[in-house]
Design a protein around this motif. Structure first.
Motif, PDB file in Angstrom:
ATOM      1  N   ARG A 121      36.718 -66.907 -47.014  1.00  0.00           N
ATOM      2  CA  ARG A 121      35.716 -66.755 -45.955  1.00  0.00           C
ATOM      3  C   ARG A 121      34.444 -66.120 -46.501  1.00  0.00           C
ATOM      4  NH1 ARG A 121      36.421 -63.475 -42.364  1.00  0.00           N
ATOM      5  NH2 ARG A 121      38.255 -62.326 -43.110  1.00  0.00           N
ATOM      6  N   SER A 122      34.606 -65.163 -47.405  1.00  0.00           N
ATOM      7  CA  SER A 122      33.448 -64.527 -48.008  1.00  0.00           C
ATOM      8  C   SER A 122      32.636 -65.542 -48.815  1.00  0.00           C
ATOM      9  CB  SER A 122      33.903 -63.387 -48.924  1.00  0.00           C
ATOM     10  OG  SER A 122      32.796 -62.790 -49.572  1.00  0.00           O
ATOM     11  N   VAL A 125      30.599 -67.791 -46.490  1.00  0.00           N
ATOM     12  CA  VAL A 125      29.389 -67.126 -45.980  1.00  0.00           C
ATOM     13  C   VAL A 125      28.320 -67.118 -47.066  1.00  0.00           C
ATOM     14  CG1 VAL A 125      28.412 -64.948 -45.179  1.00  0.00           C
ATOM     15  CG2 VAL A 125      30.634 -65.700 -44.321  1.00  0.00           C
ATOM     16  N   ARG A 126      28.729 -66.776 -48.275  1.00  0.00           N
ATOM     17  CA  ARG A 126      27.780 -66.692 -49.387  1.00  0.00           C
ATOM     18  C   ARG A 126      27.135 -68.049 -49.669  1.00  0.00           C
ATOM     19  NH1 ARG A 126      31.154 -65.308 -53.048  1.00  0.00           N
ATOM     20  NH2 ARG A 126      31.182 -67.191 -54.317  1.00  0.00           N
ATOM     21  N   ALA A 129      24.615 -69.210 -47.007  1.00  0.00           N
ATOM     22  CA  ALA A 129      23.375 -68.439 -46.867  1.00  0.00           C
ATOM     23  C   ALA A 129      22.148 -69.282 -47.202  1.00  0.00           C
ATOM     24  CB  ALA A 129      23.420 -67.204 -47.767  1.00  0.00           C
ATOM     25  N   LEU A 174      29.423 -59.566 -40.251  1.00  0.00           N
ATOM     26  CA  LEU A 174      28.453 -60.037 -41.235  1.00  0.00           C
ATOM     27  C   LEU A 174      27.588 -58.901 -41.771  1.00  0.00           C
ATOM     28  CD1 LEU A 174      27.356 -63.478 -39.729  1.00  0.00           C
ATOM     29  CD2 LEU A 174      28.893 -63.037 -41.656  1.00  0.00           C
ATOM     30  N   TRP A 177      29.663 -57.421 -44.390  1.00  0.00           N
ATOM     31  CA  TRP A 177      29.722 -58.380 -45.501  1.00  0.00           C
ATOM     32  C   TRP A 177      28.440 -58.286 -46.328  1.00  0.00           C
ATOM     33  CZ3 TRP A 177      26.601 -62.172 -47.336  1.00  0.00           C
ATOM     34  CH2 TRP A 177      27.129 -63.009 -48.325  1.00  0.00           C
ATOM     35  N   VAL A 192      21.459 -63.498 -44.975  1.00  0.00           N
ATOM     36  CA  VAL A 192      22.394 -63.402 -43.845  1.00  0.00           C
ATOM     37  C   VAL A 192      21.920 -62.343 -42.862  1.00  0.00           C
ATOM     38  CG1 VAL A 192      24.726 -62.680 -43.188  1.00  0.00           C
ATOM     39  CG2 VAL A 192      24.403 -64.263 -45.099  1.00  0.00           C
TER      40      VAL A 192
END
Length: 210
Positions: A121-122, A125-126, A129, A174, A177, A192
């Motif tokens: 999941r990380s 997200v990365r 971006a 987030l 994160w 983000v």
């Protein structure tokens, strides 16, 4: 750290519920503990031979506070990501890094699955971006970085309460994160955070960030 408590231990006649006791049984209970050779090993040998429960208690007493490399990685992720770690992942990590898991059975596979889930999941997200919409810049990158750190520092309750302090529940995952990646992926973290950090201008003014 590896276990080394098999020297001089004769388990040929020991049983648990009628089943022979094996060195694998000891490894499962005491993985990670290195018992010293000598008096301690002889004592351990005796209590394992005559009293399995006493042997288990002896090992657990030596394991208090010890975690293996997978458990430590999981604990580090919880500390690093905070609310970004989902409840189901946190529950698995809590279970398999607790002393209770040493008595009930430690599932390295399930713990690793939770770690992999967080990492996936990380990464999503990365990588996502770069596709985020470009918004009007009301703050410099330096202010965004300072704001991320400031709001995360205020978010001690991890958005458990609607108290207008730190990140809200909508942005806590987030926000944490982004803070966790300021040193490793600063551009992505800033991108983000820019999607929602303007909503916290009141707090940022109070903190002298803007």
């Amino acid at each position: 750290m590896t276990i080394d408590i098999t020297i001089g231990i004769d388990l040929s006649n020991a049983t648990i519920d009628g089943e022979p006791v094996t060195h694998a049984d000891i490894d499962k209970v005491g993985a990670g503990y290195s018992a010293s050779v000598g008096t301690q090993s002889r004592y351990f040998s005796e209590i394992m031979f005559y009293d399995r429960d006493a042997g288990r208690r002896f090992i657990l007493s030596k394991l208090d506070g010890f975690v293996d490399e997978v458990q430590q990685e999981a604990l580090d992720l919880v500390s690093k990501f905070g609310p970004f770690v989902l409840k189901k992942e946190r529950d698995v990590i809590t279970l398999y890094t607790s002393m209770a898991s040493r008595e009930e059975g430690y599932s390295r596979k399930k713990l690793q699955a939770a770690i992999d889930s967080i990492a996936a999941r990380s990464k999503a997200v990365r990588e996502g971006a770069a596709k985020l919409p470009s918004l009007p810049r009301t703050m410099s990158d330096a202010q965004v970085v300072a704001g991320i750190r400031y709001l995360t520092g205020l978010d001690a309750d991890r958005a458990a309460k609607a108290n207008r302090v730190g990140w809200s529940n909508a942005h806590s995952q987030l926000g944490h994160w982004a803070c966790a990646h300021l040193d490793t992926y600063p551009a992505e973290a800033i991108a983000v955070a820019r999607q929602f950090i303007d909503r916290y201008l009141g707090q940022l003014r109070t903190g002298g960030i803007v």
